[in-house]
Write a protein that holds these residues in place. Structure first.
Motif, PDB file in Angstrom:
ATOM      1  N   ALA A  79      -0.618 -17.149   7.024  1.00 58.36           N
ATOM      2  CA  ALA A  79      -1.335 -16.545   8.161  1.00 58.36           C
ATOM      3  C   ALA A  79      -0.504 -15.384   8.698  1.00 58.36           C
ATOM      4  O   ALA A  79       0.662 -15.556   9.057  1.00 58.36           O
ATOM      5  CB  ALA A  79      -1.518 -17.602   9.245  1.00 58.36           C
ATOM      6  N   LEU A  80      -1.080 -14.181   8.691  1.00 55.04           N
ATOM      7  CA  LEU A  80      -0.337 -12.997   9.123  1.00 55.04           C
ATOM      8  C   LEU A  80      -1.181 -12.190  10.109  1.00 55.04           C
ATOM      9  O   LEU A  80      -2.419 -12.237  10.053  1.00 55.04           O
ATOM     10  CB  LEU A  80      -0.043 -12.093   7.925  1.00 55.04           C
ATOM     11  CG  LEU A  80       0.832 -12.653   6.807  1.00 55.04           C
ATOM     12  CD1 LEU A  80       0.882 -11.648   5.657  1.00 55.04           C
ATOM     13  CD2 LEU A  80       2.257 -12.919   7.301  1.00 55.04           C
ATOM     14  N   THR A  81      -0.513 -11.462  10.978  1.00 50.94           N
ATOM     15  CA  THR A  81      -1.256 -10.521  11.827  1.00 50.94           C
ATOM     16  C   THR A  81      -1.684  -9.356  10.932  1.00 50.94           C
ATOM     17  O   THR A  81      -1.130  -9.185   9.826  1.00 50.94           O
ATOM     18  CB  THR A  81      -0.358  -9.960  12.948  1.00 50.94           C
ATOM     19  OG1 THR A  81       0.644  -9.162  12.340  1.00 50.94           O
ATOM     20  CG2 THR A  81       0.264 -11.068  13.790  1.00 50.94           C
ATOM     21  N   SER A  82      -2.629  -8.553  11.387  1.00 44.21           N
ATOM     22  CA  SER A  82      -3.113  -7.480  10.507  1.00 44.21           C
ATOM     23  C   SER A  82      -1.993  -6.475  10.212  1.00 44.21           C
ATOM     24  O   SER A  82      -1.897  -5.926   9.120  1.00 44.21           O
ATOM     25  CB  SER A  82      -4.333  -6.793  11.114  1.00 44.21           C
ATOM     26  OG  SER A  82      -3.962  -6.198  12.330  1.00 44.21           O
ATOM     27  N   GLN A  83      -1.117  -6.268  11.188  1.00 45.77           N
ATOM     28  CA  GLN A  83       0.019  -5.368  10.978  1.00 45.77           C
ATOM     29  C   GLN A  83       0.949  -5.923   9.897  1.00 45.77           C
ATOM     30  O   GLN A  83       1.369  -5.207   8.980  1.00 45.77           O
ATOM     31  CB  GLN A  83       0.756  -5.197  12.330  1.00 45.77           C
ATOM     32  CG  GLN A  83       2.089  -4.499  12.260  1.00 45.77           C
ATOM     33  CD  GLN A  83       1.924  -3.021  11.897  1.00 45.77           C
ATOM     34  OE1 GLN A  83       0.800  -2.509  11.875  1.00 45.77           O
ATOM     35  NE2 GLN A  83       3.016  -2.362  11.574  1.00 45.77           N
ATOM     36  N   GLN A  84       1.243  -7.236  10.019  1.00 43.90           N
ATOM     37  CA  GLN A  84       2.120  -7.872   9.028  1.00 43.90           C
ATOM     38  C   GLN A  84       1.461  -7.835   7.646  1.00 43.90           C
ATOM     39  O   GLN A  84       2.104  -7.562   6.632  1.00 43.90           O
ATOM     40  CB  GLN A  84       2.389  -9.335   9.419  1.00 43.90           C
ATOM     41  CG  GLN A  84       3.323  -9.469  10.598  1.00 43.90           C
ATOM     42  CD  GLN A  84       3.310 -10.878  11.146  1.00 43.90           C
ATOM     43  OE1 GLN A  84       2.327 -11.628  10.987  1.00 43.90           O
ATOM     44  NE2 GLN A  84       4.371 -11.244  11.851  1.00 43.90           N
ATOM     45  N   ARG A  85       0.164  -8.103   7.599  1.00 39.75           N
ATOM     46  CA  ARG A  85      -0.550  -8.090   6.320  1.00 39.75           C
ATOM     47  C   ARG A  85      -0.475  -6.692   5.687  1.00 39.75           C
ATOM     48  O   ARG A  85      -0.210  -6.547   4.491  1.00 39.75           O
ATOM     49  CB  ARG A  85      -2.018  -8.510   6.541  1.00 39.75           C
ATOM     50  CG  ARG A  85      -2.863  -8.532   5.278  1.00 39.75           C
ATOM     51  CD  ARG A  85      -4.106  -9.353   5.453  1.00 39.75           C
ATOM     52  NE  ARG A  85      -3.783 -10.748   5.785  1.00 39.75           N
ATOM     53  CZ  ARG A  85      -3.418 -11.672   4.887  1.00 39.75           C
ATOM     54  NH1 ARG A  85      -3.364 -11.354   3.618  1.00 39.75           N
ATOM     55  NH2 ARG A  85      -3.113 -12.897   5.256  1.00 39.75           N
ATOM     56  N   HIS A  86      -0.665  -5.677   6.525  1.00 43.38           N
ATOM     57  CA  HIS A  86      -0.602  -4.308   6.013  1.00 43.38           C
ATOM     58  C   HIS A  86       0.780  -4.040   5.383  1.00 43.38           C
ATOM     59  O   HIS A  86       0.879  -3.520   4.261  1.00 43.38           O
ATOM     60  CB  HIS A  86      -0.893  -3.317   7.152  1.00 43.38           C
ATOM     61  CG  HIS A  86      -0.677  -1.896   6.738  1.00 43.38           C
ATOM     62  ND1 HIS A  86      -1.513  -1.245   5.859  1.00 43.38           N
ATOM     63  CD2 HIS A  86       0.305  -1.019   7.062  1.00 43.38           C
ATOM     64  CE1 HIS A  86      -1.057  -0.039   5.655  1.00 43.38           C
ATOM     65  NE2 HIS A  86       0.045   0.138   6.374  1.00 43.38           N
ATOM     66  N   CYS A  87       1.829  -4.456   6.136  1.00 45.70           N
ATOM     67  CA  CYS A  87       3.195  -4.240   5.608  1.00 45.70           C
ATOM     68  C   CYS A  87       3.378  -4.984   4.280  1.00 45.70           C
ATOM     69  O   CYS A  87       3.921  -4.434   3.315  1.00 45.70           O
ATOM     70  CB  CYS A  87       4.243  -4.723   6.611  1.00 45.70           C
ATOM     71  SG  CYS A  87       4.280  -3.744   8.095  1.00 45.70           S
ATOM     72  N   ALA A  88       2.939  -6.239   4.260  1.00 45.67           N
ATOM     73  CA  ALA A  88       3.129  -7.042   3.037  1.00 45.67           C
ATOM     74  C   ALA A  88       2.354  -6.431   1.880  1.00 45.67           C
ATOM     75  O   ALA A  88       2.824  -6.433   0.735  1.00 45.67           O
ATOM     76  CB  ALA A  88       2.673  -8.483   3.290  1.00 45.67           C
ATOM     77  N   GLU A  89       1.184  -5.879   2.153  1.00 41.99           N
ATOM     78  CA  GLU A  89       0.398  -5.262   1.080  1.00 41.99           C
ATOM     79  C   GLU A  89       1.093  -4.011   0.532  1.00 41.99           C
ATOM     80  O   GLU A  89       1.086  -3.765  -0.671  1.00 41.99           O
ATOM     81  CB  GLU A  89      -1.014  -4.911   1.581  1.00 41.99           C
ATOM     82  CG  GLU A  89      -1.911  -6.137   1.560  1.00 41.99           C
ATOM     83  CD  GLU A  89      -3.243  -5.920   2.279  1.00 41.99           C
ATOM     84  OE1 GLU A  89      -4.043  -6.866   2.296  1.00 41.99           O
ATOM     85  OE2 GLU A  89      -3.447  -4.825   2.856  1.00 41.99           O
ATOM     86  N   VAL A  90       1.707  -3.249   1.466  1.00 38.94           N
ATOM     87  CA  VAL A  90       2.443  -2.063   0.999  1.00 38.94           C
ATOM     88  C   VAL A  90       3.618  -2.496   0.113  1.00 38.94           C
ATOM     89  O   VAL A  90       3.883  -1.904  -0.944  1.00 38.94           O
ATOM     90  CB  VAL A  90       2.927  -1.206   2.188  1.00 38.94           C
ATOM     91  CG1 VAL A  90       3.860  -0.102   1.717  1.00 38.94           C
ATOM     92  CG2 VAL A  90       1.742  -0.614   2.939  1.00 38.94           C
ATOM     93  N   ILE A  91       4.296  -3.564   0.535  1.00 43.62           N
ATOM     94  CA  ILE A  91       5.415  -4.064  -0.298  1.00 43.62           C
ATOM     95  C   ILE A  91       4.886  -4.478  -1.671  1.00 43.62           C
ATOM     96  O   ILE A  91       5.467  -4.138  -2.711  1.00 43.62           O
ATOM     97  CB  ILE A  91       6.115  -5.279   0.372  1.00 43.62           C
ATOM     98  CG1 ILE A  91       6.727  -4.867   1.701  1.00 43.62           C
ATOM     99  CG2 ILE A  91       7.173  -5.862  -0.563  1.00 43.62           C
ATOM    100  CD1 ILE A  91       7.326  -6.024   2.480  1.00 43.62           C
ATOM    101  N   ARG A  92       3.757  -5.205  -1.669  1.00 37.44           N
ATOM    102  CA  ARG A  92       3.205  -5.656  -2.954  1.00 37.44           C
ATOM    103  C   ARG A  92       2.857  -4.458  -3.848  1.00 37.44           C
ATOM    104  O   ARG A  92       3.250  -4.400  -5.009  1.00 37.44           O
ATOM    105  CB  ARG A  92       1.948  -6.500  -2.712  1.00 37.44           C
ATOM    106  CG  ARG A  92       1.330  -7.033  -4.004  1.00 37.44           C
ATOM    107  CD  ARG A  92      -0.071  -7.527  -3.798  1.00 37.44           C
ATOM    108  NE  ARG A  92      -0.921  -6.480  -3.220  1.00 37.44           N
ATOM    109  CZ  ARG A  92      -2.077  -6.716  -2.602  1.00 37.44           C
ATOM    110  NH1 ARG A  92      -2.500  -7.950  -2.442  1.00 37.44           N
ATOM    111  NH2 ARG A  92      -2.788  -5.712  -2.121  1.00 37.44           N
ATOM    112  N   ASP A  93       2.150  -3.467  -3.270  1.00 41.90           N
ATOM    113  CA  ASP A  93       1.728  -2.320  -4.097  1.00 41.90           C
ATOM    114  C   ASP A  93       2.933  -1.537  -4.614  1.00 41.90           C
ATOM    115  O   ASP A  93       2.978  -1.126  -5.776  1.00 41.90           O
ATOM    116  CB  ASP A  93       0.806  -1.389  -3.294  1.00 41.90           C
ATOM    117  CG  ASP A  93      -0.519  -2.077  -2.979  1.00 41.90           C
ATOM    118  OD1 ASP A  93      -0.756  -3.168  -3.559  1.00 41.90           O
ATOM    119  OD2 ASP A  93      -1.278  -1.559  -2.140  1.00 41.90           O
TER     120      ASP A  93
END
Ligand code: ADP
Length: 594
Positions: A243-257
């Protein structure tokens, strides 16, 4: 004797003449006169003749002098030594070049024994034997040829010379003429050339070694980088599942990409270095071409749809489905070309098509074409596209990202598989990349075997579950332990972790597991030795127990080693839930979900 003198001839009438012609005293005088005139004219004719002869002799001797002066000028100015030896073996001629090359003046050597003077002792017997024959016959093995030998200089030093010998016969005796060239400089030049060539080949060998070292370094580096990448990608995936906040999710997605882009780059470098080091082995497997195309659709259909593009794959009806070749490498080229097509196209359609190119004996010539309606490539950039790290347009690269390695690798792979690759493009209208491949037809469709060791992602949808089954993980890296444990738990498995192969064997004798995941490089005992050991102790360990290698080592040889050691399958790091699910699906029945 008559020349140059004046004669008076008188005729006197004798008594017999008077008896015959008694009255003719005047006749006598007349006769005497005539006789004198005849003698005088004879003398003058003879005199003129003599003068002519003398002139001729003078002319000839001056011509002779001129010619011998010419000959002397020639021999004097000759760069090579000209030496003549008479029938006794004595020097009879010695030109200035001979003085310069051999050190003796002409007056020092004329009349001396030539052999004794300039021939090194080791050649003397041979020369003397040859000379005897020469004296008698004017023949000899050394005549009419050029020889590379040594001669002795006046100072006692040997000098390298090239000698040509010929024979002249004068007054029934044989003379030899030798033309002798000092080859010291040429020998130096030859030696310098030999040394330069030796240095050049030494440097080429060093460069080759350095190139191999570079390729090995790259291969090792990419291997080393893949290990921490496993942690980054694995943990990001697990983070994204929480469970992540949208900001955290955005950061994690950038790390993944970003980490996926980095991984692609590392894989690219690894592939290139393997090709350059000649270590990229192709596989020969039976495969289904439609499985390869389905894989493309799975990867790109959604991605294209998200951009509003159509993604169409077509296999011409006359293309045999069952083929033999390296499906993994074929897929890699197609993924790269289709990935570019989707990347560089904003509207329209991307098509991937395969048709028959040419039917050669025993092989099916296939032609693959990946076309798009994207930005296109300027004509002057097309030639460089297949070079390493080349990008058609730096500004588009900034916009689209990429390493410039994909096409270079595709070209290497296509060529390695015996095919050719090219591009046709119009700027602003679209691009078609094509490549040809000679592939053998598979003997039977029933042998179809999608590459077991190149797992493809399982169908998108709900992940399968292996609730309650037990896995043993042998892995020494703590972060990778956490990553794998997280994924396996997500798939429902209970996981025990050990840090090396020896502990894995120990654990297997005391506990019952359904599957083993084994790292290859571990301290104490590596994964291969551990697998060999547990496969040899079948009494205690279930022989059907699946052992899956899990390693950052993506070299082809490693895969073969794993199979030979008794492992069932092989997945490369970074592992993902999907790659684990896929391999589990192949080797373990799923627990039915309630
Ligand atoms: P990259 O990782 O940069 O995509 P590639 O070697 O795959 O590396 O491609 C090199 C360059 O070729 C790209 O940067 C792009 O400029 C150009 N290119 C490749 N495919 C296409 C395409 N389908 N349309 C337009 N340009 C392309």
């Amino acid at each position: 004797m008559a020349f140059g003198k004046t004669f008076l001839v008188t005729a006197k009438a004798g008594p017999e003449f008077v008896a015959l012609h008694p009255a003719s005293a005047w006749l006598t005088a007349l006769f005497g006169l005539l006789l004198s005139a005849a003698a005088a004219s004879l003398v003058s004719v003879l005199h003129r003749r003599r003068e002519k002869l003398e002139q001729l002799v003078m002319k000839r001797s001056s011509e002779l002098q001129e010619r011998s002066a010419d000959l002397k000028a020639i021999t004097d100015s000759a760069f090579d030594a000209i030496v003549m030896m008479d029938a006794l073996g004595h020097v009879s001629y010695w030109n200035p070049a001979a003085e310069r090359i051999l050190g003796y003046t002409s007056s020092e050597v004329i009349g001396q024994d030539l052999h004794g003077l300039i021939v090194p002792a080791r050649y003397r017997d041979g020369f003397n034997a040859g000379f005897l024959r020469f004296q008698q016959t004017g023949q000899g093995a050394a005549l009419g040829k050029t020889h590379d030998l040594e001669a002795i200089h006046k100072d006692g030093q040997e000098i390298p010379v090239q000698i040509s010998l010929s024979a002249i016969e004068t007054n029934g005796a044989w003379h030899a003429v030798g033309i002798l060239r000092d080859t010291t400089e040429r020998k130096f030049a030859d030696e310098a050339l030999r040394q330069a060539t030796a240095r050049a080949s030494e440097q080429a060998a060093k460069a080759e070694l350095a190139n191999q070292a570079k390729s090995e370094f790259l291969a090792n580096m990419s291997h080393e980088i893949r290990t921490p990448m496993n942690g980054v990608i694995g943990m990001t995936e697990q983070l994204l599942d929480s469970a992540l906040t949208s900001q955290q999710r955005h950061c994690a997605e950038v790390i993944r990409d970003s980490s996926e882009a980095l991984l692609n780059l590392i894989n690219g470098i690894l592939d290139l270095s393997k090709v350059e080091a000649g270590k990229l082995d192709l596989e020969v497997l039976d495969f289904d071409i439609s499985a390869v195309f389905n894989h493309l659709t799975r990867i790109f259909a959604q991605q294209a749809r998200n951009k509003g593009l159509e993604f169409i794959t077509t296999i011409d009806p006359d293309v045999p489905r069952a083929l033999r070749g390296d499906p993994g490498r074929l897929r890699q080229v197609l993924v790269n070309l289709a990935g570019n097509a989707v990347k560089f196209t904003a509207t329209g359609v991307v098509t991937v098509r395969v048709g028959l190119a040419d039917a050669a004996l025993g092989a099916i010539g296939l032609r693959f074409v990946v076309s798009d309606t994207g930005i296109g490539i300027a004509a002057d950039k097309q030639a460089l596209l297949f070079e390493k790290f080349s990008q058609a347009d730096v500004s588009t690269t900034r916009h689209y990202g990429g390493s410039g390695l994909g096409l270079a690798i595709s070209k290497q792979l296509v060529q390695l598989m015996g095919g050719d690759i090219g591009v046709e493009s119009t700027e602003g209208h679209g691009t078609s990349f094509w490549f040809t491949l000679p592939l053998a037809q598979s003997l039977s469709l029933t042998q179809l075997n999608p590459n077991p060791l190149q797992p493809t992602a399982p169908a998108i949808g709900k992940l399968p579950t292996w609730q309650g089954l037990r896995a043993l993980l042998a892995e020494d890296n703590i972060i990778n332990q956490k990553v794998a444990v997280g994924f396996l738990q997500k798939l429902g498995l209970r996981v025990d972790v050990v840090g090396n192969g020896s502990d894995a064997c120990q654990a297997l004798t005391s506990e019952v597991y359904d599957v083993v995941f084994m790292d290859l490089q571990m301290p104490v005992m590596d994964g291969l030795d551990a697998t060999r050991l547990l496969r040899s102790s079948q009494a205690t360990i279930n022989p059907g127990l699946p052992v899956i290698a899990m390693t950052a080592n993506a070299m082809v040889g490693a895969r073969q080693q794993c199979l030979e050691a008794g492992m069932n399958d092989y997945i490369t790091k970074p592992v993902t839930t999907r790659s684990l699910a896929h391999v589990l699906e192949k080797w373990m029945p799923r627990v039915p979900s309630h």
